[in-house]
Design a protein around this motif. Structure first.
Motif, PDB file in Angstrom:
ATOM      1  N   ILE A   1     -32.627  -2.944 -30.262  1.00 43.29           N
ATOM      2  CA  ILE A   1     -32.291  -4.270 -29.761  1.00 43.29           C
ATOM      3  C   ILE A   1     -30.907  -4.622 -30.263  1.00 43.29           C
ATOM      4  O   ILE A   1     -30.333  -3.947 -31.121  1.00 43.29           O
ATOM      5  N   GLN A   2     -30.367  -5.676 -29.702  1.00 42.35           N
ATOM      6  CA  GLN A   2     -29.069  -6.123 -30.137  1.00 42.35           C
ATOM      7  C   GLN A   2     -29.114  -7.633 -30.319  1.00 42.35           C
ATOM      8  O   GLN A   2     -29.785  -8.330 -29.568  1.00 42.35           O
ATOM      9  N   LYS A   3     -28.468  -8.125 -31.321  1.00 43.32           N
ATOM     10  CA  LYS A   3     -28.472  -9.559 -31.568  1.00 43.32           C
ATOM     11  C   LYS A   3     -27.216 -10.178 -30.970  1.00 43.32           C
ATOM     12  O   LYS A   3     -26.133  -9.631 -31.098  1.00 43.32           O
ATOM     13  N   HIS A   4     -27.388 -11.287 -30.298  1.00 40.40           N
ATOM     14  CA  HIS A   4     -26.258 -12.026 -29.733  1.00 40.40           C
ATOM     15  C   HIS A   4     -26.442 -13.482 -30.044  1.00 40.40           C
ATOM     16  O   HIS A   4     -27.574 -13.948 -30.138  1.00 40.40           O
ATOM     17  N   PRO A   5     -25.372 -14.220 -30.144  1.00 44.34           N
ATOM     18  CA  PRO A   5     -25.563 -15.663 -30.298  1.00 44.34           C
ATOM     19  C   PRO A   5     -25.992 -16.260 -28.976  1.00 44.34           C
ATOM     20  O   PRO A   5     -25.655 -15.745 -27.909  1.00 44.34           O
ATOM     21  N   HIS A   6     -26.798 -17.316 -29.053  1.00 40.78           N
ATOM     22  CA  HIS A   6     -27.166 -18.045 -27.837  1.00 40.78           C
ATOM     23  C   HIS A   6     -25.898 -18.709 -27.308  1.00 40.78           C
ATOM     24  O   HIS A   6     -25.107 -19.238 -28.088  1.00 40.78           O
ATOM     25  N   PRO A   7     -25.667 -18.690 -25.976  1.00 39.95           N
ATOM     26  CA  PRO A   7     -24.410 -19.224 -25.451  1.00 39.95           C
ATOM     27  C   PRO A   7     -24.181 -20.706 -25.739  1.00 39.95           C
ATOM     28  O   PRO A   7     -23.035 -21.147 -25.809  1.00 39.95           O
ATOM     29  N   THR A   8     -25.242 -21.518 -25.857  1.00 41.08           N
ATOM     30  CA  THR A   8     -24.997 -22.951 -26.056  1.00 41.08           C
ATOM     31  C   THR A   8     -25.652 -23.531 -27.304  1.00 41.08           C
ATOM     32  O   THR A   8     -25.288 -24.612 -27.732  1.00 41.08           O
ATOM     33  N   VAL A   9     -26.640 -22.872 -27.860  1.00 45.37           N
ATOM     34  CA  VAL A   9     -27.354 -23.417 -29.016  1.00 45.37           C
ATOM     35  C   VAL A   9     -27.113 -22.479 -30.191  1.00 45.37           C
ATOM     36  O   VAL A   9     -27.054 -21.269 -30.001  1.00 45.37           O
ATOM     37  N   PRO A  10     -26.974 -23.027 -31.397  1.00 44.44           N
ATOM     38  CA  PRO A  10     -26.764 -22.126 -32.528  1.00 44.44           C
ATOM     39  C   PRO A  10     -28.057 -21.414 -32.916  1.00 44.44           C
ATOM     40  O   PRO A  10     -28.693 -21.760 -33.898  1.00 44.44           O
ATOM     41  N   ALA A  11     -28.510 -20.479 -32.102  1.00 41.31           N
ATOM     42  CA  ALA A  11     -29.726 -19.732 -32.406  1.00 41.31           C
ATOM     43  C   ALA A  11     -29.496 -18.271 -32.051  1.00 41.31           C
ATOM     44  O   ALA A  11     -28.789 -17.975 -31.085  1.00 41.31           O
ATOM     45  N   PRO A  12     -30.085 -17.370 -32.808  1.00 42.21           N
ATOM     46  CA  PRO A  12     -29.885 -15.957 -32.510  1.00 42.21           C
ATOM     47  C   PRO A  12     -30.728 -15.530 -31.311  1.00 42.21           C
ATOM     48  O   PRO A  12     -31.800 -16.070 -31.086  1.00 42.21           O
ATOM     49  N   GLN A  13     -30.263 -14.614 -30.555  1.00 40.59           N
ATOM     50  CA  GLN A  13     -31.021 -14.077 -29.429  1.00 40.59           C
ATOM     51  C   GLN A  13     -31.025 -12.557 -29.541  1.00 40.59           C
ATOM     52  O   GLN A  13     -30.009 -11.937 -29.818  1.00 40.59           O
ATOM     53  N   MET A  14     -32.187 -11.983 -29.335  1.00 40.65           N
ATOM     54  CA  MET A  14     -32.297 -10.527 -29.404  1.00 40.65           C
ATOM     55  C   MET A  14     -32.404 -10.002 -27.984  1.00 40.65           C
ATOM     56  O   MET A  14     -33.174 -10.531 -27.195  1.00 40.65           O
ATOM     57  N   VAL A  15     -31.645  -8.979 -27.679  1.00 39.27           N
ATOM     58  CA  VAL A  15     -31.799  -8.389 -26.350  1.00 39.27           C
ATOM     59  C   VAL A  15     -32.224  -6.940 -26.497  1.00 39.27           C
ATOM     60  O   VAL A  15     -31.792  -6.241 -27.406  1.00 39.27           O
ATOM     61  N   LEU A  16     -33.086  -6.519 -25.585  1.00 34.92           N
ATOM     62  CA  LEU A  16     -33.541  -5.132 -25.591  1.00 34.92           C
ATOM     63  C   LEU A  16     -32.463  -4.257 -24.997  1.00 34.92           C
ATOM     64  O   LEU A  16     -31.739  -4.671 -24.096  1.00 34.92           O
ATOM     65  N   LEU A  17     -32.331  -3.042 -25.505  1.00 33.12           N
ATOM     66  CA  LEU A  17     -31.402  -2.101 -24.910  1.00 33.12           C
ATOM     67  C   LEU A  17     -32.200  -0.993 -24.257  1.00 33.12           C
ATOM     68  O   LEU A  17     -32.834  -0.203 -24.940  1.00 33.12           O
ATOM     69  N   PRO A  18     -32.204  -0.960 -22.918  1.00 31.97           N
ATOM     70  CA  PRO A  18     -32.947   0.112 -22.265  1.00 31.97           C
ATOM     71  C   PRO A  18     -32.319   1.461 -22.601  1.00 31.97           C
ATOM     72  O   PRO A  18     -31.096   1.569 -22.729  1.00 31.97           O
ATOM     73  N   ASP A  19     -33.157   2.492 -22.741  1.00 31.62           N
ATOM     74  CA  ASP A  19     -32.632   3.800 -23.120  1.00 31.62           C
ATOM     75  C   ASP A  19     -31.639   4.345 -22.107  1.00 31.62           C
ATOM     76  O   ASP A  19     -30.707   5.035 -22.450  1.00 31.62           O
ATOM     77  N   GLY A  20     -31.857   4.031 -20.825  1.00 26.17           N
ATOM     78  CA  GLY A  20     -30.984   4.571 -19.781  1.00 26.17           C
ATOM     79  C   GLY A  20     -29.573   4.008 -19.825  1.00 26.17           C
ATOM     80  O   GLY A  20     -28.640   4.602 -19.291  1.00 26.17           O
ATOM     81  N   ALA A  21     -29.381   2.862 -20.500  1.00 31.27           N
ATOM     82  CA  ALA A  21     -28.115   2.146 -20.422  1.00 31.27           C
ATOM     83  C   ALA A  21     -26.932   2.948 -20.950  1.00 31.27           C
ATOM     84  O   ALA A  21     -25.796   2.763 -20.534  1.00 31.27           O
TER      85      ALA A  21
END
Lengths: 492, 352
Positions: free
Chosen positions: A244-264
């Protein structure tokens, strides 16, 4: 934040013989929205069952509002704590109102447990709050999964609890109801001082709404802290065994985790180069076979994003710039471009004067495309002397990188390209017409960095890194040539 | 739209009780009136009236009085009490186990009670001090033991105690106990026809004695259950949910199982095993008037007694003068209903 309402001391236990939870200690404060996270089988539900008095503890103790859980009678506990489980089975067709009314059980007294006006009032209020009033006479079986979930939430609230335990409350809910439910929970923690302890599967929702998170791994506490601390990329990767990868939420100060598909990450032979560039009278385009990661200040598609079409459009000098975004979007659509996939810029410069250059290094390459005009060149150090007036851009810089850039490298690329442009103007002695000093740019310059995010990893783009060197050289050369071309055309 | 209005009409609580009560009264009157000698309805009312109110006297044929008071009325009351006991016990089992297929018969509780009854009847047991109550007490004891056996065994097989597991366990226990009863009977060498007649259930030729036996247990059991109506409602959403709502599940479950066993045991003691009443009646009441146990339990009492009175009437008139065991009639009606519920459940599971 109030005082501790739940405190758990060295709790261990599980189902017959099998110890699922080991040495758990934590505290929840009054009015908190407290999230419990962890992969499947980490003991989240077991913990919740122990907290709500369903499963006996093996060792340790749980204090609810200062009193040992064991000392509560079932009714006393139900007036303090309400639970919404993940699945609630129902075999008989009770109506919604009958179901919600059962929530008043713990408040009814006497052998006959008569229904009081207070009971009726509370039931009506929660049904309205949760939005199940409209179908109060319907049978549970006639409802959708999400509606049923809300009925059980209403039932729990009819208990008028101080603490609400939830096991994946958003499980059966549509996106909009997920948000609505969590917003309401959050609001009740403020307004009614309700304490909410909830299991979450969705790390992002947990990060957005919870005050604190408890991360369980194999029945032990991994960490108990604020979301930003708990949701660290490395920690989540380790506990959940996934990428997974952590990104900041675009408008709220909260962390967001995104999945990284293996094919990417699969690479295929592909490169952005000058052959993809099409130069027409009215616009220059570049169409990429795959979406590129972009950071730009274009009229359309500005900011960061993923785009696959790039348009630099010629407009006349007296182009009316009011509502230019809308006009540009319409224009793009009219020419068969999808505005959501396109970055669009404008220039008054004659598009024949475009200068581009493809340069490659050992294992990455860049393509720089520049249109330049210096009609409204400005010395930015004396910019206060200029009145604000938006005119179509004059130096538009496109940089395509065949490589994988970090966010840092994106920003450094922009810095280095700007420096190179300024240096070119300096060397060509372009002057600000008002201040008569050497100009640093024009008032409406635009820039685009687009990276394929495939191939070589380029972590930095400072001036002495390989990427930085390539960009500064190419941008300097192209800007110089483009300005010279436009000056030649002016002199005629 | 018409369906909806019919449903609404039937849902009205007062109306529900009125209908159920009328059904019971009419069944009673029919059952007293019809037979090899038919007694006019007015005569029946006169006879009962003169017995209830000493001041009233009518000129009535002594034969009618004898038939009504010594044969038909006790029989009707006994079948009514048995039907009521089985129906309310079934409703309680179904609510507790969240399972419309549960009833004293399918859970093996009836068979347990039979073992107790057969032991008493065929070995002429008599516990000191309680005398004629030895029969119901032993039946109740055995039915209580058997429901616990079923639940413990079902829990061993499947922690979630799925409906089907419980039923299957009940059926296994039933078969086992049935065989056990057959063995006892074979060993005592009594007349087979009489025994089978008893096993299939009958309320004939029992007289007022048996009413005295069942009545106290019926009253205790029914009151115990009616006071657990709210808890039964909560427990139909699962024991965990009930606990969360504030129900003392362990205590209430014990009370409900005890009360249902008392009712089943007492009913079996006086009439043998009559199947399916506890299954069909609560199910029917639930369809007609909703699942709220506050009303479901009393309505099951009224409807269950009326139903068994009619079933008994059928059993003695359908191939008159021979009497069918009443269990044959209830099974003929009940088994198809059981199948229908099973099919309906399957359909729902598939959709859900």
């Amino acid at each position: 934040m109030g005082k501790e309402i739940i405190s758990v001391h060295q709790l261990s236990g599980g189902y017959s013989g099998e110890m699922i939870l080991k040495d758990i200690s934590f505290e929840v404060r009054k009015g908190e929205l407290f999230g419990i996270l962890g992969p499947n089988g980490s003991g989240k539900t077991t913990l919740l069952k122990m907290l709500s008095g369903i499963l006996p503890l093996h060792t340790g103790r749980i204090l609810i509002d200062g009193k040992n859980l064991k000392e509560y009678s079932a009714k006393q506990l139900a007036r303090k704590v309400a639970v919404v489980s993940q699945h609630t089975s129902q075999f008989f067709s009770y109506t919604v109102k009958e179901t919600v009314s059962l929530g008043r059980y713990a408040h009814q007294k006497g052998l006959l447990q008569s229904w009081s006006q207070e009971d009726e009032k509370v039931v009506k209020t929660v049904m309205r709050q949760i939005g199940v009033e409209a179908f109060q006479n319907k049978k549970l079986q006639e409802l959708s999964g999400g509606e049923r979930q809300r009925v059980f939430l209403a039932q729990a609230l009819a208990q008028e609890p101080e603490i609400l335990f939830l096991d994946e409350p958003t499980n059966h809910l549509d996106l909009s109801y997920q948000k609505e439910l969590l917003d309401s929970l959050k609001r009740w923690t403020f307004e009614n001082d309700l304490t909410v302890v909830s299991i979450f599967h969705d790390l992002n929702l947990a990060g957005l709404y919870c005050d604190r998170l408890l991360l369980l791994e194999n029945g032990k506490i991994k960490i108990n802290d604020v979301p930003n601390e708990v949701l660290k990329e490395e920690r989540i990767k380790e506990v959940y065994h996934t990428n997974i990868q952590k990104h900041p939420h675009p408008t709220v100060p909260a962390p967001q985790m995104v999945l990284l598909p293996d094919g990417a990450k699969q690479s295929f032979p592909f490169e952005i180069n000058e052959t993809m560039l099409e130069i027409h009278d009215e616009f220059i385009t570049l169409k990429s076979p795959i979406p590129l990661r972009t950071m730009s200040s274009g009229v359309i598609g500005s900011g960061t994003g993923w785009h696959r079409t790039f348009v630099n459009r010629h407009v006349s000098k007296d182009y009316n710039c009011r509502n230019h975004r809308e006009e540009m979007a319409t224009y793009l659509k009219g020419n068969g471009f999808d505005p959501t996939e396109t970055i669009g810029m404008m220039t008054a410069v004659n598009l024949e004067d475009v200068v581009y250059s493809y340069v490659d290094s050992d294992d990455f390459s860049i393509l720089v495309v520049i249109t330049a005009g210096v009609g409204n060149a400005i010395d930015c150090s004396k910019a206060e002397l200029h009145s604000y007036e938006v005119v179509p851009g004059t130096i538009n810089t496109w940089i395509f990188v065949n490589g994988e850039l970090t966010e840092e490298a994106f920003i450094q690329s922009i810095m280095i390209a700007t420096e190179a442009k300024t240096k070119a103007m300096n060397d060509l002695k372009i002057r600000d017409k008002i201040t008569e000093t050497i100009a640093t740019g024009t008032s409406t310059d635009s820039i685009l960095i687009a990276a394929s995010q495939k191939g070589k990893q380029l972590e930095y783009a400072g001036s002495i890194t390989p990427l930085g060197k390539l960009i500064s050289k190419a941008v300097y050369d192209c800007t110089t040539k483009a300005i010279q071309k436009s000056q030649m055309r002016k002199r005629g | 739209m018409q369906r909806l209005s019919i449903r609404k009409f039937l849902t009205n609580t007062y109306l529900a009780y009125t209908i159920a009560f009328l059904f019971l009264i009419i069944s009673m009157i029919f059952a007293i009136s019809i037979g090899t000698v038919s007694v006019p309805i007015l005569t029946i009312i006169q006879i009962i009236g003169s017995k209830l109110f000493a001041g009233l006297t009518y000129d009535i044929e002594p034969m009618f009085t004898s038939i009504v008071m010594n044969i038909r009325l006790p029989r009707v009351i006994l079948s009514g009490l048995v039907g009521a006991a089985l129906a309310i016990a079934g409703a309680a089992f179904q609510g507790l186990l969240r399972n419309p297929l549960a009833d004293p018969y399918t859970l093996g509780v009836s068979s347990g009670a039979s073992v107790g009854a057969v032991l008493t009847l065929f070995f002429h047991l008599s516990i000191p001090f309680i005398g004629s109550y030895t029969l119901p007490v032993l039946s109740i004891l055995f039915s209580f033991l058997s429901i616990f056996l079923v639940l413990i065994f079902a829990r061993q097989i499947d922690r979630a105690m799925k409906v089907e597991t419980i039923i299957l366990t009940g059926i296994i226990l039933s078969s086992f106990l049935g065989a056990f009863i057959s063995l006892m009977i074979a060993l005592t060498g009594d007349e087979l026809r009489q025994i089978i007649g008893w096993l299939l259930g009958s309320v004939s030729m029992r007289g007022w004695e048996y009413i005295k036996i069942i009545l106290p247990f019926f009253i205790i059991g029914s009151f115990l259950l009616i006071f657990q109506a709210k808890e039964l409602n909560a427990m139909s959403f699962g024991e965990e949910r009930a606990q969360h709502l504030g129900v003392d599940v362990r205590k209430r479950k014990f009370l409900i199982l005890l009360a249902a066993s008392i009712l089943t045991g007492a009913a079996v003691a006086v009439s043998g095993t009559i199947g399916f009443v506890g299954l069909v009646i609560p199910h029917l009441c639930r369809i007609l008037w909703g699942p709220d146990h506050k009303h479901l339990l009393p309505l099951s009492i009224l409807t269950g007694s009326g139903f068994l009175i009619l079933a008994d009437l059928l059993s003695r008139t359908i191939i008159s003068p021979t009497e069918l065991p009443i269990g044959v009639i209830t099974a003929l009606i009940g088994a198809p209903v059981f199948a229908a519920i099973l099919l309906q459940r399957r359909g729902r599971n598939k959709r859900g």
